[in-house]
Design a protein around this motif. Structure first.
Motif, PDB file in Angstrom:
ATOM      1  N   PHE A  40       0.843  -1.211   0.000  1.00 36.22           N
ATOM      2  CA  PHE A  40       0.000   0.000   0.000  1.00 36.22           C
ATOM      3  C   PHE A  40       0.873   1.253   0.000  1.00 36.22           C
ATOM      4  CE2 PHE A  40      -2.076   3.344   2.552  1.00 36.22           C
ATOM      5  CZ  PHE A  40      -3.178   3.597   1.745  1.00 36.22           C
ATOM      6  N   ILE A  41       1.940   1.239   0.790  1.00 37.03           N
ATOM      7  CA  ILE A  41       2.876   2.376   0.815  1.00 37.03           C
ATOM      8  C   ILE A  41       3.535   2.549  -0.548  1.00 37.03           C
ATOM      9  CG2 ILE A  41       5.027   3.223   1.839  1.00 37.03           C
ATOM     10  CD1 ILE A  41       4.214   1.764   4.417  1.00 37.03           C
ATOM     11  N   ALA A  42       3.954   1.438  -1.169  1.00 39.88           N
ATOM     12  CA  ALA A  42       4.573   1.513  -2.489  1.00 39.88           C
ATOM     13  C   ALA A  42       3.604   2.071  -3.520  1.00 39.88           C
ATOM     14  CB  ALA A  42       5.056   0.120  -2.914  1.00 39.88           C
ATOM     15  N   LEU A  43       2.344   1.685  -3.441  1.00 44.75           N
ATOM     16  CA  LEU A  43       1.338   2.191  -4.379  1.00 44.75           C
ATOM     17  C   LEU A  43       1.133   3.694  -4.202  1.00 44.75           C
ATOM     18  CD1 LEU A  43      -0.775   1.466  -6.551  1.00 44.75           C
ATOM     19  CD2 LEU A  43      -2.409   1.085  -4.700  1.00 44.75           C
ATOM     20  N   CYS A  44       1.053   4.144  -2.958  1.00 45.82           N
ATOM     21  CA  CYS A  44       0.862   5.576  -2.690  1.00 45.82           C
ATOM     22  C   CYS A  44       2.067   6.393  -3.141  1.00 45.82           C
ATOM     23  CB  CYS A  44       0.593   5.794  -1.198  1.00 45.82           C
ATOM     24  SG  CYS A  44      -0.969   5.126  -0.606  1.00 45.82           S
ATOM     25  N   MET A  45       3.268   5.901  -2.839  1.00 44.89           N
ATOM     26  CA  MET A  45       4.476   6.626  -3.234  1.00 44.89           C
ATOM     27  C   MET A  45       4.636   6.654  -4.753  1.00 44.89           C
ATOM     28  SD  MET A  45       6.027   7.856  -0.530  1.00 44.89           S
ATOM     29  CE  MET A  45       4.328   8.325  -0.161  1.00 44.89           C
ATOM     30  N   SER A  46       4.272   5.567  -5.412  1.00 42.53           N
ATOM     31  CA  SER A  46       4.358   5.536  -6.877  1.00 42.53           C
ATOM     32  C   SER A  46       3.368   6.505  -7.504  1.00 42.53           C
ATOM     33  CB  SER A  46       4.097   4.107  -7.380  1.00 42.53           C
ATOM     34  OG  SER A  46       5.050   3.215  -6.877  1.00 42.53           O
TER      35      SER A  46
END
Length: 260
Positions: free
Chosen positions: A44-50
């Motif tokens: 979820f963090i990777a999706l938001c940062m991307s």
């Protein structure tokens, strides 16, 4: 890639946002991703940062995926080793390779998936910072945080001359290539040794020129860096708070969830 990361950071709309807020977002993502016991929160963090890097920062998506592929190879190798050689529980997959039995067990697969998700999360957080904040502004923030000035100045010089010497090495290699310096293995070894020795001499000369130039400009052992103060808008604070609360909620509700 003819452009370096700083070029994309200078063109990013996120460059004009508060640097301390971006650092808080990155450190929060790194800590939450590493502390999570489930791969759901890091993903979820990777999706938001991307989304923030590509959607809000206008980073070319091809460049972004190309940057992710470079460290992803090392992560995948480590994950495969973890999956095949660690863990216990029932077997999920078993086969023989050159007469050697290999198997993936439940605990090993879960650990490998968690490590992979943490790696992706950390990479996305760091790329968000690198593609939205120029290095000179990061150095100014580090100086404002009371870190030793000698450490900051050495970091600035190292970062600056990485690209100077890289450009010099590319020019020397190109000159050697057009003179058939890499036409066979023996010439390649000889040309590589000449490139390394020439680059060492050039770097020594460049250091002397830099020292002379700084002294001629009354260098007193300190470099002046000016931090640009940008106020945090209410919309930015609201969006960041929503991201923090969503991540914490996901962290809490998925800590006991098993993927397999």
């Amino acid at each position: 890639m003819t452009n370096i990361l700083d070029d994309y950071a200078l063109m990013s709309p996120l460059r004009h946002r508060n640097n301390w807020l971006k650092l808080a977002i990155v450190f929060f993502g790194l800590l939450a991703g590493v502390s999570s016991t489930s791969p759901i929160t890091p993903l979820f963090i990777a999706l938001c940062m991307s989304f923030a890097t590509v959607g809000l920062g206008n980073t070319p998506i091809k460049l972004y995926f190309k940057l992710l592929l470079a460290p992803m190879g090392f992560a995948v190798i480590g994950v495969l080793i973890i999956a095949f050689f660690s863990g216990s529980g029932p077997e999920m997959l078993a086969f023989e390779l050159l007469g050697y039995p290999l198997s993936i067990r439940t605990d090993g697969f879960e650990l490998a998936l968690l490590v992979l998700s943490r790696s992706i999360s950390g990479m996305c957080c760091l790329y968000f910072l690198a593609l939205s904040t120029p290095m000179i502004e990061l150095f100014a923030v580090l100086k404002a945080s009371r870190l030793p000035e000698s450490l900051i100045e050495l970091s600035m010089l190292i970062y600056r001359y990485i690209f100077v010497f890289l450009d010099m090495a590319i020019c020397i290699r190109y000159a050697q290539t057009v003179r058939l310096g890499y036409s066979n293995f023996k010439r390649s070894i000889n040309s590589l040794g000449m490139l390394a020795s020439t680059l060492f001499i050039r770097s020594w000369e460049q250091g002397d020129k830099l020292f002379l130039a700084m002294n001629s400009r009354c260098y007193d052992g300190k470099m002046t860096l000016f931090e640009v103060h940008r106020p945090v808008k209410a919309s930015e604070l609201l969006l960041t708070s929503a991201y923090f609360l969503s991540t914490l909620a996901l962290f809490y509700f998925t800590k006991n969830i098993s993927i397999v």
